[in-house]
Design a protein around this motif. Structure first.
Motif, PDB file in Angstrom:
ATOM      1  N   LEU A 128       0.855  -1.183   0.000  1.00  0.00           N
ATOM      2  CA  LEU A 128       0.000   0.000   0.000  1.00  0.00           C
ATOM      3  C   LEU A 128       0.888   1.230   0.000  1.00  0.00           C
ATOM      4  N   TYR A 139      -7.058   6.798   3.237  1.00  0.00           N
ATOM      5  CA  TYR A 139      -7.530   5.697   4.068  1.00  0.00           C
ATOM      6  C   TYR A 139      -7.088   4.412   3.378  1.00  0.00           C
ATOM      7  N   GLN A 140      -6.328   3.599   4.075  1.00  0.00           N
ATOM      8  CA  GLN A 140      -5.873   2.341   3.505  1.00  0.00           C
ATOM      9  C   GLN A 140      -6.123   1.217   4.495  1.00  0.00           C
ATOM     10  N   ALA A 141      -6.410   0.062   3.951  1.00  0.00           N
ATOM     11  CA  ALA A 141      -6.614  -1.102   4.804  1.00  0.00           C
ATOM     12  C   ALA A 141      -6.262  -2.352   4.015  1.00  0.00           C
ATOM     13  N   GLY A 142      -5.729  -3.307   4.714  1.00  0.00           N
ATOM     14  CA  GLY A 142      -5.449  -4.591   4.091  1.00  0.00           C
ATOM     15  C   GLY A 142      -6.666  -5.484   4.096  1.00  0.00           C
ATOM     16  N   ARG A 143      -7.653  -5.082   4.860  1.00  0.00           N
ATOM     17  CA  ARG A 143      -8.872  -5.870   4.933  1.00  0.00           C
ATOM     18  C   ARG A 143     -10.012  -4.954   5.304  1.00  0.00           C
ATOM     19  N   ASP A 144     -10.718  -5.218   6.387  1.00  0.00           N
ATOM     20  CA  ASP A 144     -11.895  -4.430   6.757  1.00  0.00           C
ATOM     21  C   ASP A 144     -11.485  -3.056   7.275  1.00  0.00           C
ATOM     22  N   GLN A 145     -12.284  -2.092   6.951  1.00  0.00           N
ATOM     23  CA  GLN A 145     -12.049  -0.737   7.440  1.00  0.00           C
ATOM     24  C   GLN A 145     -13.400  -0.046   7.569  1.00  0.00           C
ATOM     25  N   GLN A 146     -13.567   0.661   8.652  1.00  0.00           N
ATOM     26  CA  GLN A 146     -14.798   1.420   8.857  1.00  0.00           C
ATOM     27  C   GLN A 146     -14.407   2.843   9.216  1.00  0.00           C
ATOM     28  N   ILE A 147     -14.950   3.783   8.500  1.00  0.00           N
ATOM     29  CA  ILE A 147     -14.622   5.182   8.723  1.00  0.00           C
ATOM     30  C   ILE A 147     -15.923   5.933   8.950  1.00  0.00           C
TER      31      ILE A 147
END
Length: 150
Positions: A128, A139-147
Motif C-alpha cells: 500500500l 484511508y488504507q486497509a489490508g482488509r476491513d475498514q470502517q470510517i
C-alpha cells in the motif's frame, strides 16, 4: 500479487504454508471439515513422529474444545492465540520433518476448500502506498475498514 490459499504452495519450508497453517487448522476446528482435517494431521504425525502422535491428537481435541468455546463467546483473541500456538507447533514439526510439507499443504488445502468463502485465507503480499497533500486524506486497509466522519 495475491493468490487464493487453495493453490499449491511451493517449497518444503514455504513461509506462506507456515503463515496460514495455524490459522487454517484453527478455523476448521469449529466446522464439519474438522474430522477429516484432524485425521490428516494426526496421520502425518503418526508417519513422521509416531511417538508424539497420541499427544498431538489429544492437543488437537483440547484446542477444538477451546475454539468452540471461543466462538460461542465471540472471543477472537483466544482463537488468534490458538492459531499462533499451532503455527509454532507446525513449524517445529516441519523443521524436524521438511519432507512432510507437501502432505501438510494438501491436508490444509482440502480443509480450506471446505470452509465458507468468508473464512478462506488469502495469502500473498500487498503493498500500500499513498500520498496526500493539502487537505487530502488517505484511508488504507489490508482488509476491513470502517470510517465514520462528521
Amino acid at each position: 500479487m495475491c493468490r487464493k490459499a487453495t493453490q499449491p504452495i511451493g517449497g518444503p519450508m514455504d513461509p506462506q504454508l507456515l503463515e496460514t497453517a495455524g490459522t487454517t487448522l484453527v478455523a476448521v476446528m469449529a466446522t464439519d471439515a474438522w474430522q477429516s482435517t484432524r485425521d490428516g494431521v494426526v496421520a502425518l504425525w503418526r508417519r513422521m513422529s509416531p511417538a508424539r502422535a497420541d499427544g498431538v491428537e489429544t492437543s488437537l481435541a483440547e484446542a477444538r474444545a477451546d475454539v468452540v468455546l471461543a466462538r460461542e463467546q465471540g472471543d477472537t483473541a483466544a482463537e488468534e492465540a490458538l492459531a499462533l500456538q499451532w503455527q509454532g507447533r507446525l513449524l517445529q514439526f516441519l523443521t524436524a520433518h521438511p519432507d512432510a510439507a507437501q502432505d501438510l499443504d494438501r491436508v490444509l488445502r482440502d480443509a480450506r476448500a471446505q470452509l465458507p468463502a468468508s473464512e478462506q485465507t488469502v495469502i500473498g503480499t500487498m503493498r500500500l502506498e499513498a500520498r496526500a497533500s493539502g487537505r487530502g486524506r488517505v484511508y488504507q486497509a489490508g482488509r476491513d475498514q470502517q470510517i465514520t466522519e462528521r
